[in-house]
Write a protein that holds these residues in place. Sequence first.
Motif, short mmCIF file in Angstrom:
data_model
loop_
_atom_site.label_atom_id
_atom_site.label_comp_id
_atom_site.label_asym_id
_atom_site.label_seq_id
_atom_site.Cartn_x
_atom_site.Cartn_y
_atom_site.Cartn_z
N ASP A 54 6.36 -10.13 -3.79
CA ASP A 54 5.04 -9.74 -3.33
C ASP A 54 4.77 -8.32 -3.78
O ASP A 54 5.70 -7.59 -4.16
N TRP A 55 3.52 -7.91 -3.70
CA TRP A 55 3.19 -6.57 -4.18
C TRP A 55 1.90 -6.05 -3.56
O TRP A 55 1.16 -6.79 -2.91
N CYS A 56 1.68 -4.77 -3.76
CA CYS A 56 0.41 -4.13 -3.41
C CYS A 56 0.30 -2.85 -4.21
O CYS A 56 1.30 -2.34 -4.73
N ASP A 57 -0.91 -2.33 -4.33
CA ASP A 57 -1.11 -1.07 -5.05
C ASP A 57 -1.89 -0.10 -4.17
O ASP A 57 -2.84 -0.49 -3.50
N ILE A 58 -1.44 1.15 -4.20
CA ILE A 58 -2.04 2.23 -3.41
C ILE A 58 -2.53 3.30 -4.37
O ILE A 58 -1.80 3.70 -5.29
N PRO A 59 -3.76 3.79 -4.22
CA PRO A 59 -4.21 4.89 -5.08
C PRO A 59 -3.25 6.08 -4.99
O PRO A 59 -2.87 6.51 -3.89
N PHE A 60 -2.84 6.59 -6.13
CA PHE A 60 -1.88 7.68 -6.16
C PHE A 60 -2.41 8.90 -5.42
O PHE A 60 -1.66 9.60 -4.72
N ASP A 61 -3.71 9.17 -5.55
CA ASP A 61 -4.30 10.33 -4.88
C ASP A 61 -4.21 10.22 -3.36
O ASP A 61 -4.18 11.23 -2.66
N SER A 62 -4.19 8.99 -2.85
CA SER A 62 -4.09 8.80 -1.41
C SER A 62 -2.75 9.29 -0.89
O SER A 62 -2.66 9.95 0.16
N LEU A 63 -1.67 9.00 -1.62
CA LEU A 63 -0.34 9.46 -1.22
C LEU A 63 -0.16 10.95 -1.56
O LEU A 63 0.49 11.68 -0.81
N LEU B 255 3.71 -10.09 4.80
CA LEU B 255 3.32 -9.05 5.75
C LEU B 255 3.67 -7.65 5.25
O LEU B 255 3.08 -6.66 5.71
N LEU B 256 4.61 -7.54 4.33
CA LEU B 256 5.06 -6.21 3.88
C LEU B 256 3.93 -5.43 3.20
O LEU B 256 3.73 -4.24 3.51
N PRO B 257 3.17 -6.01 2.27
CA PRO B 257 2.03 -5.25 1.72
C PRO B 257 1.02 -4.85 2.78
O PRO B 257 0.46 -3.74 2.74
#
Length: 540
Positions: A268-277, A468-470
């Motif tokens: 499974d996967w997800c993507d987060i905007p780098f600027d958010s982190l 559920l992890l993403p």
Amino acid sequence: MESSTQREYLSFGDALFLHLEREGIPINIASVAIFEGNIRFEELLPYVEAKLSQVPRCMQRVVEPPFNIGLPCLEYDPEFDFRNHVHETTLKHGTDAELKEFAGKLFSENLDRNRPLWDFFLVRGLKRNRTALIARIHHSMADGMSGVAFLNALMDTSPEVPHLVRKKLEVPVSPPRDPATTLLDSLTSSWFLTVQRLLNAQSDILTMARQIVRQPAPVNGHGAATPSPTHHASLPNMDDLSQIFPEIASAPERMPFNVVCKGPQNFDWCDIPFDSLRAVKNAFGCSFNDVALAAVTATFAKYAEYRGADLNGRSLRIVVPVNTRPPEDDRSGMGNEITFVPVAVPLDIRDPKQLIAAAHQRMTMIKQAKIAEMVMLAGALISAIPSPVQVLIGPLAAQLPLTLCNLIFTNVPGPRQTLYVLGHRMLKAYPYVPIGGEMGANCALLTYDGYAYFGFSCDSVATPEHHLLPKFLHETVAEFRAAFGLDEEIKPRVNKPRAVKNSSAKKRVTKRKPRAVKTSAERVQEKLVELEREFAMASD
């Protein structure tokens, strides 16, 4: 064909990944890359063939020594055919869920050890005019850093479709060797390698002992210590060591996902905007790695609670791979040059600021206590175990109910520039890290093109609710941002489709200034240097 007499041996760390592997639980690293447009299989084949012509590792297979005496070596496969490593499949429905399911099944299959240990799968039929490319390579061939650099070297940094020169792939031939010579060579190399590892370990122990009893650094006129360039270069901070060692030396408590992996796997996967982190990193004043580590801890804490675990007074022991390549390393970068750092982060901290502070504090103490160097020293001592014993106990140890850590989390910085295959832009890239033993769920992070891409590799029995992890990770990042007053949502950048040039269409011939052609090995090294630079920047 060209004859090649040079024989390259795997390192102890490389061979260990071969010994620990068992059927159904492969130890490969992989990625699922999604491209815009429709990549045609008949065009991908000559593209891959042209790229592989200067990457010898892709044509080499692992050869075990007689009676497992000594380390395995790499020899050119006399029957190598790149078509055995490039495959095509078409999804029925074309959804991301179907792609995840296919990737999970593929990651559950072992690579054929009679051939070079890598392959590509072109996955067609994705909705919204997209194509996926799944790449697998055995962990004995590459770690995360070299794997990313190797795959990137097979891609392009320009949307212009490259002009491919059709040339039959020439595979060097290793001369035949009689069994007696091969056995004698294995005995000799095994003896010298064992002695070398023991001497290196002894030297490291003596160096550390001398520095522990060394006199303090000289004091300057202002009463401050003036350390020499080598002072405390590998001397652990004893105060930090006394605090952190009992925490990492004790057996970790099992989480619901810590059961012996039996497969099959889910991905499974997800993507987060780098600027958010990065905004959270800047608000707290720590490294990007600290924020990512805290976010993964909170994600698995939510999942453990969902499974009914009591988290009061408990910690999550996460093993973080650390790159050990020196900056001046001029090799092509393949193989494994990593050590592992165990980090125990409390699970019962609800406040995001306190959780990030705990992750930052423990990573700082581990660095000052030189835990990574101690793990390398322990590995050098273990490597002295005779190879036949390692081959025998490796698969058995992977099935024992031993929990040395709860999970592995690896953070690999990707390239800053956009990558292309046959003019098709790579939109996303989700990394995969193998599971095994009692680690029924692991996590990998790859940064690319303004996003942090998280990949969750899970055993179907140990982590049945992997979807559920993403969700929990997205919730965690939102909580982190809210804790620092970063309420404005970072809107994901839309990957706008670009016109893809048809490689089969006729083009006008124009005179261009010839450019220097770099070999793939040079490109791999350039990628490694760039990754090292970005990793240092992300850690600041």
